[in-house]
Design a protein around this motif. Structure first.
Motif, PDB file in Angstrom:
ATOM      1  N   VAL A  20      34.038 -14.075  -1.215  1.00  0.00           N
ATOM      2  CA  VAL A  20      35.841 -14.054  -1.062  1.00  0.00           C
ATOM      3  C   VAL A  20      35.651 -12.492  -2.294  1.00  0.00           C
ATOM      4  O   VAL A  20      35.932 -13.782  -3.435  1.00  0.00           O
ATOM      5  N   GLY A  21      36.030 -11.967  -2.559  1.00  0.00           N
ATOM      6  CA  GLY A  21      36.421 -11.318  -3.778  1.00  0.00           C
ATOM      7  C   GLY A  21      35.462 -10.628  -5.101  1.00  0.00           C
ATOM      8  O   GLY A  21      35.424 -10.156  -5.552  1.00  0.00           O
ATOM      9  N   TYR A  22      33.929 -10.674  -4.202  1.00  0.00           N
ATOM     10  CA  TYR A  22      32.496 -10.752  -5.001  1.00  0.00           C
ATOM     11  C   TYR A  22      32.479  -9.152  -4.640  1.00  0.00           C
ATOM     12  O   TYR A  22      32.431  -8.444  -3.601  1.00  0.00           O
ATOM     13  N   ARG A  23      32.023  -8.385  -5.443  1.00  0.00           N
ATOM     14  CA  ARG A  23      31.639  -6.846  -5.357  1.00  0.00           C
ATOM     15  C   ARG A  23      30.894  -6.356  -6.900  1.00  0.00           C
ATOM     16  O   ARG A  23      30.578  -6.883  -7.397  1.00  0.00           O
ATOM     17  N   ALA A  24      30.467  -5.414  -6.338  1.00  0.00           N
ATOM     18  CA  ALA A  24      29.988  -4.832  -7.037  1.00  0.00           C
ATOM     19  C   ALA A  24      29.956  -3.242  -7.049  1.00  0.00           C
ATOM     20  O   ALA A  24      30.635  -2.457  -6.406  1.00  0.00           O
ATOM     21  N   GLN A  25      30.145  -2.530  -8.381  1.00  0.00           N
ATOM     22  CA  GLN A  25      30.756  -1.080  -7.999  1.00  0.00           C
ATOM     23  C   GLN A  25      29.537  -0.590  -9.839  1.00  0.00           C
ATOM     24  O   GLN A  25      29.369  -1.146 -10.687  1.00  0.00           O
ATOM     25  N   LEU A  26      29.519   0.995  -9.080  1.00  0.00           N
ATOM     26  CA  LEU A  26      28.479   1.868 -10.610  1.00  0.00           C
ATOM     27  C   LEU A  26      29.516   2.374 -11.746  1.00  0.00           C
ATOM     28  O   LEU A  26      30.676   2.863 -10.928  1.00  0.00           O
ATOM     29  N   ASP A  27      29.023   2.625 -13.087  1.00  0.00           N
ATOM     30  CA  ASP A  27      29.954   3.194 -13.488  1.00  0.00           C
ATOM     31  C   ASP A  27      29.076   3.748 -14.303  1.00  0.00           C
ATOM     32  O   ASP A  27      28.083   3.178 -15.278  1.00  0.00           O
ATOM     33  N   GLY A  28      28.781   5.339 -14.124  1.00  0.00           N
ATOM     34  CA  GLY A  28      27.903   6.162 -14.452  1.00  0.00           C
ATOM     35  C   GLY A  28      26.687   5.826 -13.613  1.00  0.00           C
ATOM     36  O   GLY A  28      26.633   5.604 -12.696  1.00  0.00           O
ATOM     37  N   LYS A  29      26.050   5.144 -14.996  1.00  0.00           N
ATOM     38  CA  LYS A  29      24.471   4.407 -13.785  1.00  0.00           C
ATOM     39  C   LYS A  29      23.944   2.913 -13.935  1.00  0.00           C
ATOM     40  O   LYS A  29      23.396   2.301 -13.801  1.00  0.00           O
ATOM     41  N   ASP A  30      25.345   2.574 -14.971  1.00  0.00           N
ATOM     42  CA  ASP A  30      25.454   1.205 -14.984  1.00  0.00           C
ATOM     43  C   ASP A  30      26.080   0.751 -13.963  1.00  0.00           C
ATOM     44  O   ASP A  30      27.039   0.674 -13.246  1.00  0.00           O
ATOM     45  N   LEU A  31      25.546  -0.975 -13.592  1.00  0.00           N
ATOM     46  CA  LEU A  31      26.326  -1.415 -12.284  1.00  0.00           C
ATOM     47  C   LEU A  31      27.675  -2.483 -12.712  1.00  0.00           C
ATOM     48  O   LEU A  31      27.739  -3.348 -14.180  1.00  0.00           O
ATOM     49  N   VAL A  32      28.223  -2.654 -12.683  1.00  0.00           N
ATOM     50  CA  VAL A  32      29.368  -3.303 -13.110  1.00  0.00           C
ATOM     51  C   VAL A  32      30.110  -4.473 -11.696  1.00  0.00           C
ATOM     52  O   VAL A  32      29.898  -4.033 -10.713  1.00  0.00           O
ATOM     53  N   LEU A  33      29.835  -5.777 -11.778  1.00  0.00           N
ATOM     54  CA  LEU A  33      30.052  -7.026 -11.047  1.00  0.00           C
ATOM     55  C   LEU A  33      31.222  -7.180 -10.811  1.00  0.00           C
ATOM     56  O   LEU A  33      31.602  -8.430 -12.232  1.00  0.00           O
ATOM     57  N   ASN A  34      32.010  -7.904  -9.991  1.00  0.00           N
ATOM     58  CA  ASN A  34      32.970  -8.724 -10.003  1.00  0.00           C
ATOM     59  C   ASN A  34      31.955  -9.994  -9.310  1.00  0.00           C
ATOM     60  O   ASN A  34      32.312 -10.002  -8.348  1.00  0.00           O
ATOM     61  N   MET A  35      32.223 -11.519 -10.005  1.00  0.00           N
ATOM     62  CA  MET A  35      31.742 -12.185  -8.924  1.00  0.00           C
ATOM     63  C   MET A  35      32.513 -12.989  -9.294  1.00  0.00           C
ATOM     64  O   MET A  35      32.189 -14.488  -9.682  1.00  0.00           O
ATOM     65  N   GLY A  36      33.631 -13.293  -9.555  1.00  0.00           N
ATOM     66  CA  GLY A  36      35.077 -14.617  -9.788  1.00  0.00           C
ATOM     67  C   GLY A  36      35.152 -15.089 -11.657  1.00  0.00           C
ATOM     68  O   GLY A  36      35.682 -15.789 -11.629  1.00  0.00           O
ATOM     69  N   TYR A  37      34.316 -13.872 -12.353  1.00  0.00           N
ATOM     70  CA  TYR A  37      34.145 -14.519 -13.814  1.00  0.00           C
ATOM     71  C   TYR A  37      35.988 -13.782 -14.684  1.00  0.00           C
ATOM     72  O   TYR A  37      36.496 -13.328 -13.740  1.00  0.00           O
ATOM     73  N   SER A  38      36.256 -14.700 -15.388  1.00  0.00           N
ATOM     74  CA  SER A  38      37.327 -14.145 -16.274  1.00  0.00           C
ATOM     75  C   SER A  38      37.002 -12.220 -16.737  1.00  0.00           C
ATOM     76  O   SER A  38      37.996 -11.677 -16.734  1.00  0.00           O
ATOM     77  N   HIS A  39      36.020 -11.722 -16.872  1.00  0.00           N
ATOM     78  CA  HIS A  39      35.046 -10.875 -16.441  1.00  0.00           C
ATOM     79  C   HIS A  39      34.777  -9.589 -15.748  1.00  0.00           C
ATOM     80  O   HIS A  39      33.477 -10.813 -15.093  1.00  0.00           O
ATOM     81  N   PRO A  40      34.450  -8.835 -15.928  1.00  0.00           N
ATOM     82  CA  PRO A  40      33.506  -7.754 -14.502  1.00  0.00           C
ATOM     83  C   PRO A  40      32.237  -7.841 -15.939  1.00  0.00           C
ATOM     84  O   PRO A  40      31.946  -8.208 -17.127  1.00  0.00           O
ATOM     85  N   VAL A  41      31.555  -8.313 -14.642  1.00  0.00           N
ATOM     86  CA  VAL A  41      29.660  -8.307 -15.693  1.00  0.00           C
ATOM     87  C   VAL A  41      29.098  -6.294 -16.176  1.00  0.00           C
ATOM     88  O   VAL A  41      28.447  -6.528 -14.613  1.00  0.00           O
TER      89      VAL A  41
END
Length: 181
Positions: free
Chosen positions: A94-115
């Motif tokens: 729940v709440g885990y997701r991935a998205q692209l920022d230009g060519k780079d990958l941004v992961l929201n995996m439940g940490y205090s910050h996006p990876v």
């Protein structure tokens, strides 16, 4: 004797293979790859039948070990320039997701910050929906390594199965705690 090393590599249409000493150049629709073979390994190309053959130059343990490895690496190069390699990852939780920022990958995996993961220049990363990631490229080693780095951000855990897993990965589930009687 290596059973893998004995097998020939068939060259598909639209792929050209050149040999310059121990250096092998493979060119195809996806791009170009080069590799220098070990001195123990001899490579021959049959242009008429479009096949690559490898032989051992010496008969020692190191040559034996590098024989099958060199054949597999050359086969991966030929496949990479003709069709390419890809790895698919699925995100569960729940709440885990991935998205692209230009060519780079941004992961929201439940940490205090996006990876944020910087994509190597030879790879392409696509996100079909927020829970599916596809890593593709010509070089099998780089595709597999980057997919493993993505998975390492949040590996699947055995109790609920949350995390990032490969598409066909089987996650062994454990039973949770049982109440006291």
């Amino acid at each position: 004797m290596s059973r893998i090393g004995k097998q020939y590599i068939s060259i598909p249409d639209k792929v050209t293979v050149k040999l310059e000493g121990q250096k092998v150049l493979v060119d195809g629709p996806k791009g170009k790859l080069t590799r220098i073979l070990p001195s123990f390994i001899c490579c021959t190309i049959d242009e008429a039948e479009r096949k690559i053959f490898l032989e051992k130059g010496e008969d020692n343990k190191l040559a034996q070990a590098l024989y099958g490895l060199s054949r597999t690496l050359l086969g991966n190069m030929v496949t990479g320039v003709s069709t390419g390699w890809h790895k698919k990852l699925k995100i569960a939780g729940v709440g885990y997701r991935a998205q692209l920022d230009g060519k780079d990958l941004v992961l929201n995996m439940g940490y205090s910050h996006p990876v944020k993961m910087i994509t190597p220049p030879t790879l392409t990363v696509s996100v079909e929906n927020p829970t599916n990631i596809t890593v593709s490229g010509m070089e099998k080693e780089i595709v597999g390594e980057f997919a493993a780095k993505i998975r390492a951000v949040r590996p699947p855990e055995p109790y609920k199965g949350k995390g990032i897993a490969y598409e066909n990965e089987i996650i062994r589930r454990k039973a949770g705690k049982t109440g006291k009687k």
